[in-house]
Design an enzyme around this catalytic site. Structure first.
Site, PDB file in Angstrom:
ATOM      1  N   SER A 194     -50.806 -53.845  14.549  1.00 26.17           N
ATOM      2  CA  SER A 194     -51.737 -54.192  15.624  1.00 26.17           C
ATOM      3  C   SER A 194     -51.307 -55.535  16.188  1.00 26.17           C
ATOM      4  O   SER A 194     -51.171 -56.505  15.434  1.00 26.17           O
ATOM      5  CB  SER A 194     -53.176 -54.292  15.106  1.00 26.17           C
ATOM      6  N   ARG A 212     -53.380 -47.570   2.192  1.00 25.56           N
ATOM      7  CA  ARG A 212     -54.489 -48.523   2.205  1.00 25.56           C
ATOM      8  C   ARG A 212     -54.679 -49.077   0.795  1.00 25.56           C
ATOM      9  O   ARG A 212     -55.374 -48.499  -0.029  1.00 25.56           O
ATOM     10  CB  ARG A 212     -55.774 -47.847   2.708  1.00 25.56           C
TER      11      ARG A 212
END
Length: 430
Positions: free
Chosen positions: A354, A279
């Site tokens: 995603s 991240r």
């Protein structure tokens, strides 16, 4: 953005959809704003009719020599015009409030999206590959942040020195691996029917609005000026390539791809995945975006997900596919598949892609339509889809951890070797 007419006529559906999303909406506020706006429009139309009638009288009275009556009629028209101007200001205020209200409403979950409260209720659809048993091989697997530091290919200290936390310098084979992954991803997409773009990474406010990043998620975006932002994903630029345009049905579906730097403040993720390169505030990602008709979009979501899976299969990385439930669905999406890659450092699967079908939600915001004169008159909104294909940082972390060797070296996946000058192993630089 949702269709305001649909919201007006189906408030109970909105109630259910928002509840399934684990959120709520101010139903009373919506109808108060909408009703007053419609009343203002009606009042303006009535005043305009009155003004037109009075204006016609003025000419007739002037021809008849009735100047006093004509002046009175002119004064009446002036008063009506003043009222119309006042109402125009009020209408603008109401429409601005209503637009802002609608801009904060998330997309409605699709019928195929499972109902659930949060990520713990995301059903798994399938798995591919088997995670390595390092214990059976006689050594303990290291996390990618330790491997990268030992090999001299990830420099967290210098990244922090240059830019602060969650920035990393990639060096030597690390930089080469990141570049190899981007080229491999893009070349694969292009060979399978995608059109490549290199868009700007700085976009205007209305472009961020078009894909749903604004106004709700402005705190997660990097500002470069009052009305410009660094893109959080190439989806923002690729989707808005056709903002304000009308496409021909014969062109659809359109399949686009781009590899870009991405920038995210990650304002709401304090403490999450702070170690390593999972991240980051800046990272490279190859994105897929599609424009489709409503009849095509379900199939295009399946093929987009398969496209991301194909990359992981070529790299030999174990993964699983899950369906996001209503409570875990992204703001603009109506249906999403997450692909999670196996990371030994977490001893679990971690999201790497995603793939989402947004229906006409983004198209309404960006005003992207299509025409199909053989099947209907006028124009309709397209469906937009987007998916990661793939982020280079998370993929690099997965490769490092899954392809590590007992001596601390990393085997380069065979498919990437042509992109790395034939390099087969990443070993410490002498």
């Amino acid at each position: 953005m949702l269709d305001i007419k649909f919201v007006r006529e189906n408030p109970d559906v909105i109630d259910t959809a928002m509840a399934n999303r684990q959120t709520s909406w101010d139903r009373e506020k919506f109808f108060a704003l909408d009703e007053e706006r419609r009343q203002v429009i009606t009042e303006v139309e009535e005043l305009q009719a009155t003004r037109n009638a009075e204006s016609k009288k003025i000419g007739a009275l002037m021809r008849e020599g009735k100047r006093d009556e004509a002046e009175a009629a002119k004064e009446a028209v002036r008063e009506v015009n003043e009222k119309i101007d006042e109402l125009a200001v009020r209408r603008s205020e109401l429409e601005s409030q209503l637009t802002d209200f609608m801009a904060h409403l998330p997309n409605l979950p699709y019928t195929a999206t499972p109902v659930g409260k949060d990520e713990t209720e995301n059903p798994e659809r399938r798995r591919w590959g088997t995670p390595r048993d390092f214990a059976a091989e006689g050594f303990e697997a290291k996390a990618h942040w330790d491997l990268g530091t030992d090999l001299g290919i990830l420099d967290f200290d210098r990244g922090a020195k240059l830019s602060g936390a969650r920035f990393t310098v990639l060096a030597d084979a690390g930089a080469q691996l990141d570049r190899a992954l981007q080229n491999f991803f893009l070349n694969t997409h292009i060979s399978r029917g995608f059109k490549e773009f290199i868009p700007p990474v700085i976009v205007n406010r209305e472009i961020m609005y078009g894909t749903g990043q604004l106004p709700k998620f402005e705190d997660d975006a990097y500002h470069t000026g009052e009305d410009q932002f660094l893109i959080p994903t190439a989806e923002v630029a690729l989707t808005n390539l056709h903002a304000g345009e009308v496409l021909d049905a014969s062109q659809l579906p359109l399949r686009y791809t781009a590899g870009t730097p991405c920038f995210r403040e990650e304002a709401g993720s304090a403490g999450r995945d702070t170690r390593g390169i999972i991240r980051q505030h800046q990272f490279t990602k190859v994105e897929m975006v599609k424009f489709a008709t409503p009849e095509q979009s379900d199939e295009e979501l399946e093929s987009m997900t398969a496209e991301a899976e194909y990359l992981l299969q070529q790299l030999g990385l174990p993964y699983r596919v899950i369906s996001l439930c209503t409570g875990d669905l992204g703001f603009s999406a109506r249906q999403t598949y997450d692909i999670e890659v196996w990371l030994p450092s977490y001893n679990s699967y971690k999201e790497i892609s995603s793939c989402s079908n947004c229906g006409d939600f983004q198209a309404r915001r960006a005003n992207i339509k299509y025409r199909d004169p053989e099947h209907f008159k006028g124009t309709r909104f397209v469906h937009t889809l987007n998916g990661s294909g793939l982020p280079t940082g998370r993929t690099m972390a997965a490769i490092m951890e899954n392809y590590q060797n007992a001596d601390g070296s990393i085997t380069v996946p065979e498919v990437l070797r042509p992109y790395m000058g034939g390099l087969e192993r990443i070993e410490p630089v002498a």
